[in-house]
Design an enzyme around this catalytic site. Structure first.
Site, PDB file in Angstrom:
ATOM      1  N   ALA A 178       0.829  -1.211   0.000  1.00  0.00           N
ATOM      2  CA  ALA A 178       0.000   0.000   0.000  1.00  0.00           C
ATOM      3  C   ALA A 178       0.862   1.260   0.000  1.00  0.00           C
ATOM      4  O   ALA A 178       0.484   2.283   0.551  1.00  0.00           O
ATOM      5  CB  ALA A 178      -0.910  -0.020   1.223  1.00  0.00           C
TER       6      ALA A 178
ATOM      7  N   GLY B 200       2.391   2.701  -2.854  1.00  0.00           N
ATOM      8  CA  GLY B 200       2.480   3.432  -4.126  1.00  0.00           C
ATOM      9  C   GLY B 200       1.772   4.781  -4.070  1.00  0.00           C
ATOM     10  O   GLY B 200       0.860   4.992  -3.273  1.00  0.00           O
TER      11      GLY B 200
ATOM     12  N   ARG C 126      -1.586   7.886 -11.336  1.00  0.00           N
ATOM     13  CA  ARG C 126      -2.673   8.000 -12.311  1.00  0.00           C
ATOM     14  C   ARG C 126      -3.990   8.475 -11.695  1.00  0.00           C
ATOM     15  O   ARG C 126      -4.923   8.832 -12.391  1.00  0.00           O
ATOM     16  CB  ARG C 126      -2.852   6.640 -13.026  1.00  0.00           C
ATOM     17  CG  ARG C 126      -1.683   6.288 -13.924  1.00  0.00           C
ATOM     18  CD  ARG C 126      -1.629   4.803 -14.260  1.00  0.00           C
ATOM     19  NE  ARG C 126      -1.079   3.995 -13.163  1.00  0.00           N
ATOM     20  CZ  ARG C 126      -0.870   2.677 -13.234  1.00  0.00           C
ATOM     21  NH1 ARG C 126      -1.176   2.026 -14.343  1.00  0.00           N
ATOM     22  NH2 ARG C 126      -0.364   2.014 -12.207  1.00  0.00           N
TER      23      ARG C 126
ATOM     24  N   LYS D 144      -3.304   6.858  -2.833  1.00  0.00           N
ATOM     25  CA  LYS D 144      -4.334   6.077  -3.546  1.00  0.00           C
ATOM     26  C   LYS D 144      -5.139   5.169  -2.624  1.00  0.00           C
ATOM     27  O   LYS D 144      -6.365   5.123  -2.711  1.00  0.00           O
ATOM     28  CB  LYS D 144      -3.680   5.252  -4.655  1.00  0.00           C
ATOM     29  CG  LYS D 144      -4.673   4.378  -5.396  1.00  0.00           C
ATOM     30  CD  LYS D 144      -4.128   3.831  -6.687  1.00  0.00           C
ATOM     31  CE  LYS D 144      -3.298   2.594  -6.491  1.00  0.00           C
ATOM     32  NZ  LYS D 144      -2.966   1.955  -7.794  1.00  0.00           N
TER      33      LYS D 144
ATOM     34  N   GLN E 140       8.069   1.644   3.341  1.00  0.00           N
ATOM     35  CA  GLN E 140       8.919   1.583   2.148  1.00  0.00           C
ATOM     36  C   GLN E 140       9.199   3.050   1.806  1.00  0.00           C
ATOM     37  O   GLN E 140       8.346   3.722   1.221  1.00  0.00           O
ATOM     38  CB  GLN E 140       8.156   0.884   1.003  1.00  0.00           C
ATOM     39  CG  GLN E 140       8.982   0.686  -0.248  1.00  0.00           C
ATOM     40  CD  GLN E 140       8.119   0.285  -1.449  1.00  0.00           C
ATOM     41  OE1 GLN E 140       6.919   0.553  -1.513  1.00  0.00           O
ATOM     42  NE2 GLN E 140       8.740  -0.350  -2.434  1.00  0.00           N
TER      43      GLN E 140
ATOM     44  N   TYR F 116     -35.430  26.995  13.787  1.00  0.00           N
ATOM     45  CA  TYR F 116     -34.034  26.685  14.074  1.00  0.00           C
ATOM     46  C   TYR F 116     -33.885  26.461  15.573  1.00  0.00           C
ATOM     47  O   TYR F 116     -34.202  27.361  16.375  1.00  0.00           O
ATOM     48  CB  TYR F 116     -33.087  27.813  13.612  1.00  0.00           C
ATOM     49  CG  TYR F 116     -31.688  27.561  14.115  1.00  0.00           C
ATOM     50  CD1 TYR F 116     -30.971  26.456  13.662  1.00  0.00           C
ATOM     51  CD2 TYR F 116     -31.112  28.377  15.089  1.00  0.00           C
ATOM     52  CE1 TYR F 116     -29.707  26.171  14.167  1.00  0.00           C
ATOM     53  CE2 TYR F 116     -29.852  28.107  15.588  1.00  0.00           C
ATOM     54  CZ  TYR F 116     -29.160  26.998  15.124  1.00  0.00           C
ATOM     55  OH  TYR F 116     -27.916  26.705  15.625  1.00  0.00           O
TER      56      TYR F 116
ATOM     57  N   SER G  71     -46.222  30.420  17.666  1.00  0.00           N
ATOM     58  CA  SER G  71     -45.498  30.642  16.411  1.00  0.00           C
ATOM     59  C   SER G  71     -44.702  31.938  16.442  1.00  0.00           C
ATOM     60  O   SER G  71     -45.052  32.882  17.150  1.00  0.00           O
ATOM     61  CB  SER G  71     -46.485  30.706  15.246  1.00  0.00           C
ATOM     62  OG  SER G  71     -47.138  29.469  15.143  1.00  0.00           O
TER      63      SER G  71
END
Ligand code: UD1
Ligand code: CA
Length: 496
Positions: A10, A12, A16, A23, A79, A377, A416
């Protein structure tokens, strides 16, 4: 069956993909590719799992540690320079060998970018490796368009001879349609002996893991190849087009699983369910629903179209109407929500409560049986049981510097168009008159009201209408306009 360790490559960059993120961290159905590979390796291996990271190592490492609960135990090795897949596997030596002795007889090696690969296929590969007593066993498939993949070169009796990478292939090799999937089982001793002797003699100047196949053949060791016909399972994601293909395939798979588990999807092609989602039986999902992240849906729920639910928990018998968005919300049983409701992080909706259209909640709890049905709200708010929140209620929770809390106790009725200027508390059983702006706490059972006194001017409406009519009939004979204006403003002064 002999013992198996595992290595996941894993490290790389995934050039592309043209991406700022590594990736293997690109998600498929909501989970990064590396999660699928690591979870698969963990299920198969009976000893060490090594995950080789490199490009974006810190990010990948952080992610893997976040997922420790599902993936452990594993070892991350680095790596530092990505010199090829053969070099990547070599970095795992310290995990797969102990005092130069293999921790397991065989080693499963997985590309980090084939998230659709299934446990059943890998088990079949292991069985084949075992039964054919091979030193190396590879998974292959036949593709109509094999471009980009390593081709499997076979001899006269169709025995595997070697793998040729696309970029190194001759014209005739390019016409081979059998490709290397990137899934290998290799005798551990042979693996590290042959990796020692790899040479980067190819167009890319890389140490190719695939070269060990030719090496085994030249040493007269057995190489087996299992051909799978499921070409979807073998997609190696190198670019965004592959990513989209893998995404579609994984989503189909997830939908299939939930249908098999008693969930109704009215149109699975238009339903998107992330890999970590859990759905109770007899729940119904309408087309264009998205369930994301760690979302749990209870039993007998209905989720209507165009709703997106992320990292949320829904109890049983919850009804969600069209076009809702929930993120990190917790919803108890028998709640009705929507259409057009927005539940933001930290929201708790208690049993049998109702949230209606154009209602937004954030860091708020709506108590059992309470209702906020229209245009509201509610932020940083605790609302008790059986409370009615009237249309257009707004908690004013932010003074430009900090957030303040609103508490509305049980059985309160908020009329309201009420604004509650926080911090504020409305006591149990209180009533707030419509149109009120609350700036002080309201004691239990009190009526809170703050309104300008209403004035009714007898006949004023009629006078206004008459003056308008007069003006429009005058304008046909008198076009100066000035008189009309004067008349108009005197009307305003007197009457309004
Ligand atoms: C590889 C195979 C190819 C196969 C294809 C299947 C090699 C040389 N080629 O090609 O035969 O058909 O997969 O999808 O192996 N990686 C590292 N370190 C590196 C280089 C790569 O960890 O130095 C990792 C990548 O992150 C990736 C995996 O190895 O997860 C494969 O590398 P990638 O560059 O995608 O190889 P392909 O060109 O696809
Ligand atoms: Ca690849």
């Amino acid at each position: 069956m002999s013992s198996v360790s595992a290595v996941i490559m894993a490290a790389g960059q995934g050039t592309r993909m043209k991406s700022a993120i590594p990736k293997v961290l690109h998600p498929v159905a909501g989970k990064p590719m590396v999660w699928y590979m690591s979870a698969l390796a963990r299920r198969i291996a009976d000893s060490a799992v090594a995950i080789v990271v490199g490009h974006g190592a810190e990010q990948v490492r952080d992610y893997l540690h976040q997922e420790e609960a599902t993936l452990a135990p594993f070892f991350v090795v680095e790596q530092t320079q990505q010199l090829g897949t053969g070099h990547a596997v070599q970095q795992a030596q310290s995990v797969v060998l102990s005092d130069k002795e293999p921790v397991a007889d065989h080693c499963l090696i997985l590309n980090g970018d084939t998230p659709l690969l299934t446990e059943a296929t890998v088990r079949a590969l292991l069985d084949y490796h075992d039964s054919s007593q091979a030193t190396v066993t590879i998974l292959t498939t036949i593709l109509e368009h094999p471009q980009g993949y390593g081709r499997v070169v076979r001899g006269a009796e169709s025995q595997v001879l070697n793998i040729v990478e696309d970029r190194d292939a001759s014209e005739s090799e390019k016409s081979i349609q059998e490709v290397n999937v990137g899934t290998y089982i290799v005798n551990t001793n042979f693996l590290f002996e042959s990796l020692e002797t790899l040479k980067p003699q190819n167009v890319q100047g890389e140490y190719y893991l695939t070269d060990i196949i030719g090496m085994a053949v030249s040493q007269k060791l057995r190489v087996s190849a299992l051909v799978t016909t499921d070409t979807n399972e073998t997609i190696g994601i190198n670019n965004r087009e592959h990513l989209a293909l893998a995404e579609q395939e994984m989503r189909k798979r997830v939908c299939r699983i939930w249908m098999q588990n008693g969930v109704t999807l009215l149109d699975p092609n238009r339903t998107s369910i992330d890999a970590d989602v859990v759905i109770g039986r007899d729940s119904v999902l309408y087309p264009d629903v998205r369930l994301e992240g760690r979302t749990t849906i209870g039993e007998d729920c209905v989720v209507r179209s165009h709703t997106r639910i992320t990292n949320s928990i829904l109890g049983d018998r919850v009804q969600v109407l069209e076009c809702c968005v929930f993120n990190e919300a917790e919803i108890d049983q028998e709640v009705n929500i929507g259409p057009f409701a927005h539940l933001r992080p930290g929201v708790k909706i208690r049993a049998r409560a109702k949230v209606g259209n154009f209602v937004e909640l954030k860091q708020a709890e709506l108590g059992e049986g309470s209702k906020a049905n229209h245009l509201s709200y509610l932020g940083n708010t605790i609302i008790g049981r059986n409370v009615n929140i009237g249309a257009g209620t707004i908690t004013c929770n932010y003074d430009g510097y900090r957030k303040a809390q609103t508490v509305i106790e049980d059985e309160v009725f908020i009329g309201s168009d009420t604004q509650l200027i926080a911090p504020i508390r409305v006591g149990r059983g209180a009533i707030i008159a419509a149109g009120t702006t609350l700036t002080q706490d309201v004691p239990p059972e009190a009526l809170g009201i703050s309104r300008p006194v209403q004035l009714n001017k007898e006949g004023a409406a009629k006078r206004k209408r008459d003056s308008r009519n007069r003006r429009s009939s005058d304008s046909t004979s008198n076009v100066s306009g000035q008189n009309n204006q004067a008349e108009d403003s005197s009307f305003h002064k007197d009457e309004l």
